[in-house]
Design a protein around this motif. Sequence first.
Motif, PDB file in Angstrom:
ATOM      1  N   ASN A 157      35.050 -42.621  35.892  1.00 59.95           N
ATOM      2  CA  ASN A 157      33.667 -43.024  35.652  1.00 59.95           C
ATOM      3  C   ASN A 157      33.116 -43.923  36.760  1.00 59.95           C
ATOM      4  O   ASN A 157      31.931 -43.859  37.085  1.00 59.95           O
ATOM      5  CB  ASN A 157      33.520 -43.675  34.276  1.00 59.95           C
ATOM      6  N   HIS A 158      33.942 -44.725  37.393  1.00 57.43           N
ATOM      7  CA  HIS A 158      33.458 -45.563  38.495  1.00 57.43           C
ATOM      8  C   HIS A 158      33.259 -44.731  39.755  1.00 57.43           C
ATOM      9  O   HIS A 158      32.372 -45.010  40.551  1.00 57.43           O
ATOM     10  CB  HIS A 158      34.417 -46.727  38.751  1.00 57.43           C
ATOM     11  N   ARG A 189      29.894 -42.848  39.548  1.00 56.33           N
ATOM     12  CA  ARG A 189      28.703 -43.696  39.381  1.00 56.33           C
ATOM     13  C   ARG A 189      27.688 -43.511  40.505  1.00 56.33           C
ATOM     14  O   ARG A 189      26.492 -43.391  40.266  1.00 56.33           O
ATOM     15  CB  ARG A 189      29.116 -45.165  39.267  1.00 56.33           C
ATOM     16  N   LYS A 200      25.824 -40.255  40.068  1.00 57.63           N
ATOM     17  CA  LYS A 200      24.884 -40.326  38.941  1.00 57.63           C
ATOM     18  C   LYS A 200      23.632 -41.105  39.339  1.00 57.63           C
ATOM     19  O   LYS A 200      22.513 -40.702  39.032  1.00 57.63           O
ATOM     20  CB  LYS A 200      25.542 -40.981  37.719  1.00 57.63           C
ATOM     21  N   ASP A 236      37.132 -32.864  38.364  1.00 54.26           N
ATOM     22  CA  ASP A 236      36.705 -33.437  37.085  1.00 54.26           C
ATOM     23  C   ASP A 236      37.844 -33.362  36.078  1.00 54.26           C
ATOM     24  O   ASP A 236      37.997 -34.226  35.225  1.00 54.26           O
ATOM     25  CB  ASP A 236      35.499 -32.685  36.522  1.00 54.26           C
ATOM     26  N   HIS A 239      40.066 -37.795  33.109  1.00 52.67           N
ATOM     27  CA  HIS A 239      39.970 -39.248  33.218  1.00 52.67           C
ATOM     28  C   HIS A 239      39.883 -39.864  31.824  1.00 52.67           C
ATOM     29  O   HIS A 239      40.568 -40.832  31.526  1.00 52.67           O
ATOM     30  CB  HIS A 239      38.757 -39.649  34.063  1.00 52.67           C
ATOM     31  N   GLU A 279      36.632 -40.380  30.163  1.00 48.57           N
ATOM     32  CA  GLU A 279      35.317 -40.934  29.841  1.00 48.57           C
ATOM     33  C   GLU A 279      34.758 -40.206  28.620  1.00 48.57           C
ATOM     34  O   GLU A 279      34.889 -38.988  28.488  1.00 48.57           O
ATOM     35  CB  GLU A 279      34.367 -40.761  31.028  1.00 48.57           C
ATOM     36  N   HIS A 318      41.666 -44.094  31.585  1.00 48.20           N
ATOM     37  CA  HIS A 318      40.366 -44.651  31.213  1.00 48.20           C
ATOM     38  C   HIS A 318      40.451 -45.808  30.217  1.00 48.20           C
ATOM     39  O   HIS A 318      39.746 -46.792  30.372  1.00 48.20           O
ATOM     40  CB  HIS A 318      39.421 -43.557  30.690  1.00 48.20           C
TER      41      HIS A 318
END
Length: 177
Positions: free
Chosen positions: A32-33, A36, A39, A68, A79, A81, A104
């Motif tokens: 997720n980091h 970022r 996104k 992914d 991960h 998320e 995660h």
Amino acid sequence: DGYSAGDELKAALKKAKEYYKLFPDCMLIAGNHDVRVYKRASESGIPKGFLKEYTEWLQAPKGWSVHDKVEIDNVLYIHGEGFSGAQGHLTAAIKNMQSVVMGHLHSFAGINYVANHRLICFGMNVGCLIDIHAYAFEYGKTMPNKPILGCGIVRKGVPQFIPMLLNKKGRWVGEYL
């Protein structure tokens, strides 16, 4: 008083180079980091073509690729998320209807199984490999649940979680097995 994103990237790249030597070939799961920046760019209307690929800004060797998710021998590696709590890994296995390995969730780790009349599958959360004394994790100083450091192995479809045992100063105490 905080580090800039550039400072954090420099520190991360320095550490990453150690991993590149140990693991010349690697399928990395984006977290997720990691996503970022992509996104935020999308939200701002910046085309993806203007951005560097993961492997470029990570300065990763040719044997590294970023995904992914990855599926190996019917086990899904993600991960994590979107999954939370102590049983997030089990929820991931149920939602995906197959065995899942994820990270995660820093404060939880372990393996749980679920079965129906057709199959048995597991969810494994491998915890994380963060230094709780590092600047980036200062936010967790007062949180009651601390990160669980460890890694996971899947051999012939059987998962194993290996915790990294630490002393009171947060240093590795040696051999586990």
